[in-house]
Design a protein around this motif. Structure first.
Motif, PDB file in Angstrom:
ATOM      1  N   LEU A  96      -2.255   9.703   7.645  1.00 11.19           N
ATOM      2  CA  LEU A  96      -1.977  11.133   7.516  1.00 11.19           C
ATOM      3  C   LEU A  96      -1.802  11.499   6.041  1.00 11.19           C
ATOM      4  CD1 LEU A  96      -1.127  13.824   8.967  1.00 11.19           C
ATOM      5  CD2 LEU A  96       1.215  12.953   8.844  1.00 11.19           C
ATOM      6  N   SER A  97      -2.415  12.589   5.618  1.00 13.57           N
ATOM      7  CA  SER A  97      -2.271  13.067   4.237  1.00 13.57           C
ATOM      8  C   SER A  97      -1.084  14.017   4.174  1.00 13.57           C
ATOM      9  CB  SER A  97      -3.542  13.781   3.777  1.00 13.57           C
ATOM     10  OG  SER A  97      -4.627  12.900   3.761  1.00 13.57           O
ATOM     11  N   ASP A  98       0.106  13.458   3.987  1.00 15.12           N
ATOM     12  CA  ASP A  98       1.305  14.283   4.012  1.00 15.12           C
ATOM     13  C   ASP A  98       1.968  14.443   2.652  1.00 15.12           C
ATOM     14  OD1 ASP A  98       2.077  11.650   3.839  1.00 15.12           O
ATOM     15  OD2 ASP A  98       3.659  11.808   5.334  1.00 15.12           O
ATOM     16  N   LYS A  99       1.508  13.689   1.634  1.00 17.30           N
ATOM     17  CA  LYS A  99       2.105  13.756   0.300  1.00 17.30           C
ATOM     18  C   LYS A  99       1.018  13.590  -0.756  1.00 17.30           C
ATOM     19  CE  LYS A  99       6.262  11.151   1.606  1.00 17.30           C
ATOM     20  NZ  LYS A  99       7.031   9.939   1.299  1.00 17.30           N
ATOM     21  N   PHE A 100       1.318  14.058  -1.967  1.00 13.63           N
ATOM     22  CA  PHE A 100       0.526  13.608  -3.094  1.00 13.63           C
ATOM     23  C   PHE A 100       1.474  13.042  -4.123  1.00 13.63           C
ATOM     24  CE2 PHE A 100       1.196  17.963  -4.369  1.00 13.63           C
ATOM     25  CZ  PHE A 100       1.073  18.030  -5.747  1.00 13.63           C
ATOM     26  N   TYR A 101       0.941  12.242  -5.043  1.00 12.73           N
ATOM     27  CA  TYR A 101       1.759  11.340  -5.839  1.00 12.73           C
ATOM     28  C   TYR A 101       1.476  11.455  -7.331  1.00 12.73           C
ATOM     29  CZ  TYR A 101       2.158   9.184  -1.248  1.00 12.73           C
ATOM     30  OH  TYR A 101       2.385   8.962   0.086  1.00 12.73           O
ATOM     31  N   PHE A 102       2.509  11.172  -8.100  1.00 14.49           N
ATOM     32  CA  PHE A 102       2.441  11.101  -9.553  1.00 14.49           C
ATOM     33  C   PHE A 102       2.979   9.736  -9.939  1.00 14.49           C
ATOM     34  CE2 PHE A 102       4.586  12.239 -13.677  1.00 14.49           C
ATOM     35  CZ  PHE A 102       3.421  12.315 -14.411  1.00 14.49           C
ATOM     36  N   LEU A 103       2.141   8.914 -10.556  1.00 10.81           N
ATOM     37  CA  LEU A 103       2.534   7.552 -10.908  1.00 10.81           C
ATOM     38  C   LEU A 103       3.452   7.567 -12.122  1.00 10.81           C
ATOM     39  CD1 LEU A 103       2.281   4.533 -10.314  1.00 10.81           C
ATOM     40  CD2 LEU A 103       0.220   4.521 -11.746  1.00 10.81           C
ATOM     41  N   TRP A 104       4.659   7.084 -11.930  1.00 11.39           N
ATOM     42  CA  TRP A 104       5.657   7.056 -12.987  1.00 11.39           C
ATOM     43  C   TRP A 104       5.629   5.722 -13.723  1.00 11.39           C
ATOM     44  CZ3 TRP A 104      11.571   7.764 -11.682  1.00 11.39           C
ATOM     45  CH2 TRP A 104      12.327   7.720 -12.862  1.00 11.39           C
ATOM     46  N   LYS A 105       5.693   4.621 -12.963  1.00 12.10           N
ATOM     47  CA  LYS A 105       5.718   3.276 -13.550  1.00 12.10           C
ATOM     48  C   LYS A 105       4.790   2.374 -12.757  1.00 12.10           C
ATOM     49  CE  LYS A 105      10.668   3.731 -14.528  1.00 12.10           C
ATOM     50  NZ  LYS A 105      11.990   3.227 -14.158  1.00 12.10           N
ATOM     51  N   GLY A 106       4.229   1.368 -13.421  1.00 13.69           N
ATOM     52  CA  GLY A 106       3.394   0.387 -12.752  1.00 13.69           C
ATOM     53  C   GLY A 106       1.940   0.806 -12.706  1.00 13.69           C
ATOM     54  N   SER A 107       1.191   0.207 -11.785  1.00 16.57           N
ATOM     55  CA  SER A 107      -0.211   0.586 -11.616  1.00 16.57           C
ATOM     56  C   SER A 107      -0.605   0.436 -10.145  1.00 16.57           C
ATOM     57  CB  SER A 107      -1.131  -0.256 -12.510  1.00 16.57           C
ATOM     58  OG  SER A 107      -1.151  -1.594 -12.083  1.00 16.57           O
ATOM     59  N   GLY A 136      -3.921  11.295  -4.366  1.00 17.78           N
ATOM     60  CA  GLY A 136      -3.603  11.784  -3.029  1.00 17.78           C
ATOM     61  C   GLY A 136      -3.788  13.280  -2.848  1.00 17.78           C
ATOM     62  N   GLU A 137      -4.344  13.958  -3.853  1.00 18.22           N
ATOM     63  CA  GLU A 137      -4.479  15.412  -3.784  1.00 18.22           C
ATOM     64  C   GLU A 137      -5.528  15.876  -2.772  1.00 18.22           C
ATOM     65  OE1 GLU A 137      -3.920  14.215  -8.116  1.00 18.22           O
ATOM     66  OE2 GLU A 137      -5.264  13.658  -6.504  1.00 18.22           O
ATOM     67  N   VAL A 138      -6.636  15.150  -2.679  1.00 21.86           N
ATOM     68  CA  VAL A 138      -7.750  15.598  -1.834  1.00 21.86           C
ATOM     69  C   VAL A 138      -7.307  15.757  -0.380  1.00 21.86           C
ATOM     70  CG1 VAL A 138     -10.042  15.011  -0.954  1.00 21.86           C
ATOM     71  CG2 VAL A 138      -9.498  14.647  -3.371  1.00 21.86           C
ATOM     72  N   GLY A 139      -6.581  14.794   0.136  1.00 26.08           N
ATOM     73  CA  GLY A 139      -6.122  14.880   1.523  1.00 26.08           C
ATOM     74  C   GLY A 139      -5.199  16.056   1.771  1.00 26.08           C
ATOM     75  N   ILE A 140      -4.372  16.385   0.777  1.00 29.48           N
ATOM     76  CA  ILE A 140      -3.467  17.533   0.906  1.00 29.48           C
ATOM     77  C   ILE A 140      -4.262  18.833   0.964  1.00 29.48           C
ATOM     78  CG2 ILE A 140      -1.720  18.905  -0.335  1.00 29.48           C
ATOM     79  CD1 ILE A 140      -0.493  16.483   0.957  1.00 29.48           C
ATOM     80  N   VAL A 141      -5.219  18.980   0.068  1.00 31.52           N
ATOM     81  CA  VAL A 141      -6.012  20.209   0.023  1.00 31.52           C
ATOM     82  C   VAL A 141      -6.880  20.344   1.272  1.00 31.52           C
ATOM     83  CG1 VAL A 141      -7.843  21.416  -1.223  1.00 31.52           C
ATOM     84  CG2 VAL A 141      -5.963  20.374  -2.482  1.00 31.52           C
ATOM     85  N   GLU A 142      -7.498  19.237   1.687  1.00 29.40           N
ATOM     86  CA  GLU A 142      -8.395  19.277   2.843  1.00 29.40           C
ATOM     87  C   GLU A 142      -7.657  19.235   4.182  1.00 29.40           C
ATOM     88  OE1 GLU A 142     -11.047  15.974   2.414  1.00 29.40           O
ATOM     89  OE2 GLU A 142     -12.430  17.125   1.171  1.00 29.40           O
ATOM     90  N   ASP A 143      -6.380  18.834   4.162  1.00 31.99           N
ATOM     91  CA  ASP A 143      -5.621  18.640   5.398  1.00 31.99           C
ATOM     92  C   ASP A 143      -6.370  17.668   6.315  1.00 31.99           C
ATOM     93  OD1 ASP A 143      -3.498  18.892   7.119  1.00 31.99           O
ATOM     94  OD2 ASP A 143      -4.238  20.733   8.059  1.00 31.99           O
ATOM     95  N   ALA A 144      -6.797  16.557   5.704  1.00 30.27           N
ATOM     96  CA  ALA A 144      -7.601  15.554   6.404  1.00 30.27           C
ATOM     97  C   ALA A 144      -6.966  14.172   6.215  1.00 30.27           C
ATOM     98  CB  ALA A 144      -9.021  15.560   5.839  1.00 30.27           C
ATOM     99  N   PRO A 145      -7.303  13.227   7.091  1.00 33.51           N
ATOM    100  CA  PRO A 145      -6.795  11.864   6.906  1.00 33.51           C
ATOM    101  C   PRO A 145      -7.262  11.277   5.571  1.00 33.51           C
ATOM    102  CG  PRO A 145      -7.802  12.121   9.075  1.00 33.51           C
ATOM    103  CD  PRO A 145      -8.127  13.358   8.299  1.00 33.51           C
ATOM    104  N   TYR A 203       0.840  -1.196   0.000  1.00 30.56           N
ATOM    105  CA  TYR A 203       0.000   0.000   0.000  1.00 30.56           C
ATOM    106  C   TYR A 203       0.876   1.247   0.000  1.00 30.56           C
ATOM    107  CZ  TYR A 203      -4.214  -2.694   0.815  1.00 30.56           C
ATOM    108  OH  TYR A 203      -5.253  -3.564   0.672  1.00 30.56           O
ATOM    109  N   VAL A 204       0.519   2.207  -0.835  1.00 30.72           N
ATOM    110  CA  VAL A 204       1.175   3.518  -0.805  1.00 30.72           C
ATOM    111  C   VAL A 204       0.693   4.237   0.446  1.00 30.72           C
ATOM    112  CG1 VAL A 204       1.476   5.722  -2.005  1.00 30.72           C
ATOM    113  CG2 VAL A 204       1.372   3.590  -3.324  1.00 30.72           C
ATOM    114  N   PHE A 205      -0.607   4.185   0.690  1.00 28.77           N
ATOM    115  CA  PHE A 205      -1.198   4.654   1.940  1.00 28.77           C
ATOM    116  C   PHE A 205      -2.516   3.925   2.146  1.00 28.77           C
ATOM    117  CE2 PHE A 205      -2.272   8.048  -1.189  1.00 28.77           C
ATOM    118  CZ  PHE A 205      -3.654   7.970  -1.199  1.00 28.77           C
ATOM    119  N   ARG A 206      -2.994   3.985   3.399  1.00 31.38           N
ATOM    120  CA  ARG A 206      -4.251   3.315   3.764  1.00 31.38           C
ATOM    121  C   ARG A 206      -5.254   4.346   4.273  1.00 31.38           C
ATOM    122  NH1 ARG A 206      -3.723  -2.430   4.596  1.00 31.38           N
ATOM    123  NH2 ARG A 206      -1.557  -3.080   4.394  1.00 31.38           N
ATOM    124  N   GLU A 207      -6.505   3.957   4.231  1.00 29.95           N
ATOM    125  CA  GLU A 207      -7.572   4.807   4.748  1.00 29.95           C
ATOM    126  C   GLU A 207      -7.246   5.184   6.191  1.00 29.95           C
ATOM    127  OE1 GLU A 207     -12.436   4.625   5.273  1.00 29.95           O
ATOM    128  OE2 GLU A 207     -11.398   3.065   4.125  1.00 29.95           O
TER     129      GLU A 207
END
Length: 161
Positions: free
Chosen positions: A58-69, A89-98, A51-55
């Motif tokens: 903490l929303s501390d990063k947002f991501y850009f998928l380079w390779k894989g799925s 992962g953008e929504v958590g960054i903007v909302e500052d929410a889990p 998992y990159v992150f789980r429900e």
């Protein structure tokens, strides 16, 4: 001919990808902006079924998928599969929410991640125009997710009403 020799610690392959794919919706993208973004982004690789992150994380990063799925999972159920060139992962960054959902790796994935502290810290040398573009993109992604991707195509009509 592409080389894997890093430029100031940044793999040339990553620079090429950023320039061609315009991560985080940043266009037009100059060579200097690509190097700046990569200077502050982390390149992370995740094995299949991790998992990159789980429900709830903490929303501390947002991501850009380079390779894989990777797949968006809500309460353990896959909802959407991301392909290289897409962001998540953008929504958590903007909302500052889990995190509201999880991102599970479907096949080994390499991502570029941008930490919240980069966006919030004005003491670094990140170009203001680049930083502004990142925030503008975050707003568009969240609005597009909530209101539909054609929201900005109809903005003139909405502003006139």
């Amino acid at each position: 001919m592409s080389s894997q020799v890093p430029i100031d610690g940044i793999p040339k392959e990553a620079v090429k990808f950023v320039l061609e794919a315009t991560p985080f919706g940043l266009t037009p993208f100059t060579d200097e902006q690509a190097f700046q973004l990569l200077k502050y982004a982390e390149i992370e690789t995740f094995p299949k079924n991790s998992y990159v992150f789980r429900e709830g994380d903490l929303s501390d990063k947002f991501y850009f998928l380079w390779k894989g799925s990777v797949a968006l999972e809500n309460q353990g159920h896959p909802c959407f599969e991301y392909a290289p060139g897409q962001t998540f992962g953008e929504v958590g960054i903007v909302e500052d929410a889990p995190r509201r959902a999880a991102i599970r790796v479907m096949e080994e994935a390499t991502v570029l991640s941008l930490h919240r502290r980069v966006l919030d810290n004005t003491s670094h040398d990140l170009d203001f125009a680049l930083l502004r573009s990142v925030y503008k993109y975050l707003g568009k992604r969240v609005t597009g997710t909530l209101l539909g991707s054609d929201f900005y195509e109809n903005i003139d009509v909405l502003l006139l009403q």
